[in-house]
Scaffold this active site. Sequence first.
Site, mmCIF file in Angstrom:
data_model
loop_
_atom_site.group_PDB
_atom_site.id
_atom_site.type_symbol
_atom_site.label_atom_id
_atom_site.label_comp_id
_atom_site.label_asym_id
_atom_site.label_seq_id
_atom_site.Cartn_x
_atom_site.Cartn_y
_atom_site.Cartn_z
ATOM 1 N N CYS A 21 17.250 21.244 -6.040
ATOM 2 C CA CYS A 21 17.946 21.507 -7.313
ATOM 3 C C CYS A 21 17.053 22.135 -8.377
ATOM 4 O O CYS A 21 17.527 22.442 -9.463
ATOM 5 C CB CYS A 21 18.526 20.192 -7.840
ATOM 6 N N HIS A 28 5.888 -0.517 -2.694
ATOM 7 C CA HIS A 28 5.414 0.263 -3.847
ATOM 8 C C HIS A 28 5.482 1.767 -3.606
ATOM 9 O O HIS A 28 4.820 2.557 -4.286
ATOM 10 C CB HIS A 28 3.978 -0.165 -4.205
ATOM 11 N N ASN A 58 0.827 -1.211 0.000
ATOM 12 C CA ASN A 58 0.000 0.000 0.000
ATOM 13 C C ASN A 58 0.861 1.260 0.000
ATOM 14 O O ASN A 58 1.923 1.294 0.605
ATOM 15 C CB ASN A 58 -0.933 -0.005 1.216
ATOM 16 N N CYS A 108 11.737 20.586 -7.340
ATOM 17 C CA CYS A 108 12.589 20.186 -6.210
ATOM 18 C C CYS A 108 13.131 21.419 -5.490
ATOM 19 O O CYS A 108 13.645 22.336 -6.135
ATOM 20 C CB CYS A 108 13.751 19.345 -6.745
HETATM 21 N N1 APR Z 1 -9.863 -7.247 5.012
HETATM 22 C C1 APR Z 1 -8.982 -8.098 4.414
HETATM 23 N N2 APR Z 1 -8.926 -8.306 3.072
HETATM 24 C C2 APR Z 1 -9.816 -7.638 2.312
HETATM 25 C C3 APR Z 1 -10.779 -6.754 2.852
HETATM 26 C C4 APR Z 1 -10.773 -6.575 4.271
HETATM 27 N N3 APR Z 1 -11.641 -5.759 4.873
HETATM 28 N N4 APR Z 1 -11.528 -6.245 1.825
HETATM 29 C C5 APR Z 1 -11.025 -6.803 0.666
HETATM 30 N N5 APR Z 1 -10.011 -7.642 0.956
HETATM 31 C C6 APR Z 1 -9.186 -8.429 0.044
HETATM 32 C C7 APR Z 1 -9.821 -8.804 -1.273
HETATM 33 O O1 APR Z 1 -10.589 -9.995 -1.154
HETATM 34 C C8 APR Z 1 -8.597 -8.995 -2.169
HETATM 35 O O2 APR Z 1 -8.139 -10.340 -2.114
HETATM 36 O O3 APR Z 1 -8.076 -7.633 -0.297
HETATM 37 C C9 APR Z 1 -7.547 -8.066 -1.557
HETATM 38 C C10 APR Z 1 -7.225 -6.824 -2.380
HETATM 39 O O4 APR Z 1 -6.603 -7.260 -3.557
HETATM 40 P P1 APR Z 1 -6.116 -6.202 -4.653
HETATM 41 O O5 APR Z 1 -7.169 -5.211 -4.882
HETATM 42 O O6 APR Z 1 -5.601 -6.996 -5.789
HETATM 43 O O7 APR Z 1 -4.926 -5.417 -3.911
HETATM 44 P P2 APR Z 1 -3.399 -5.866 -3.703
HETATM 45 O O8 APR Z 1 -3.262 -7.335 -3.570
HETATM 46 O O9 APR Z 1 -2.864 -5.040 -2.634
HETATM 47 O O10 APR Z 1 -2.763 -5.396 -5.108
HETATM 48 C C11 APR Z 1 -1.373 -5.492 -5.245
HETATM 49 O O11 APR Z 1 -1.442 -4.367 -7.350
HETATM 50 O O12 APR Z 1 -2.538 -2.782 -8.487
HETATM 51 C C12 APR Z 1 -1.336 -3.072 -7.896
HETATM 52 O O13 APR Z 1 0.254 -1.622 -6.970
HETATM 53 C C13 APR Z 1 -1.036 -2.095 -6.783
HETATM 54 O O14 APR Z 1 -0.191 -2.568 -4.575
HETATM 55 C C14 APR Z 1 -1.126 -2.972 -5.546
HETATM 56 C C15 APR Z 1 -0.834 -4.349 -6.074
#
Ligand code: APR
Length: 248
Positions: free
Chosen positions: A158, A126, A109, A155
């Site tokens: 610089c 990230h 995140n 910046c």
């Molecule tokens: N508590 C726990 N998990 C949850 C909740 C909650 N309240 N609500 C949703 N989820 C879960 C969903 O079921 C899903 O599996 O969180 C997950 C979110 O998945 P993504 O949206 O794919 O996010 P993430 O895995 O962090 O994505 C990875 O992808 O888009 C890029 O750079 C971006 O950091 C990101 C990376």
Amino acid sequence: MTPTETLSISEELRERFAQANNVLVLTGAGVSAESGVPTFRGGGNTTVWKGMPFDVISSAGMIARDLPAVWEWFNYRRGLLAVLKPNPGHEAIAGWQTRFRDLTLVTQNIDGLHQAAGSHNVIELHGNIWRARCFECKARHHARELKFDNNVPVCFDCGGNLRPDVVLFGEMLPAGAFEAAAAKAHTCDLCFVVGTSAVVYPAASIPEIARGASAYVVEVNPERTALSDLCDEVLTGKAGEILPLFDQ
Ligand code: APR
């Protein structure tokens, strides 16, 4: 079929939690969902900005083509995030810092909510939306202090153009971040995987490394993910409801 909600922690896991010294927590967008941050895939809507899909406006190509547009998009996201607060999931993890001899928090995140909850030394795979980085001298500046010139902040050191200090699609992770996380994954006793769909690599390989090194791997997610079969335990539900159970 929606998996059945986990309402209590198993004896086995309670015991391992009580005995653990080195704990690694990997988080994704789901840990911030209860704070109001939309996820990218599971349950959340796929974000589109001015007709551009999320992974286009948030890409290395877009930075090269139209930096002001990228800043407009990140200013909009920061505006949404500025009013959001950490939830009990973030707070539980922050509390674990003093509970274990060694707690490593690795996040995908960019929202800064772990730090807002009191977590320190967060490994940000990230980057962070609250920072900007200079193209020229690589200096980092806090986003709240930016001075915009022609829709692009400059910046203070610089005078070079700044970019969001976030890993965009098509870009490498910050130097050393993944290596630091992988090193801890090799030595942890317990590994929590919270709120990630585990489809984005190399982040998703961290629990695999921990599993390979005989750590006990626990997933916290309302939905099954690409990683569920690899986990020793899957806790089905929301991070903000399940993680505080460990401190009860
Ligand atoms: N508590 C726990 N998990 C949850 C909740 C909650 N309240 N609500 C949703 N989820 C879960 C969903 O079921 C899903 O599996 O969180 C997950 C979110 O998945 P993504 O949206 O794919 O996010 P993430 O895995 O962090 O994505 C990875 O992808 O888009 C890029 O750079 C971006 O950091 C990101 C990376």
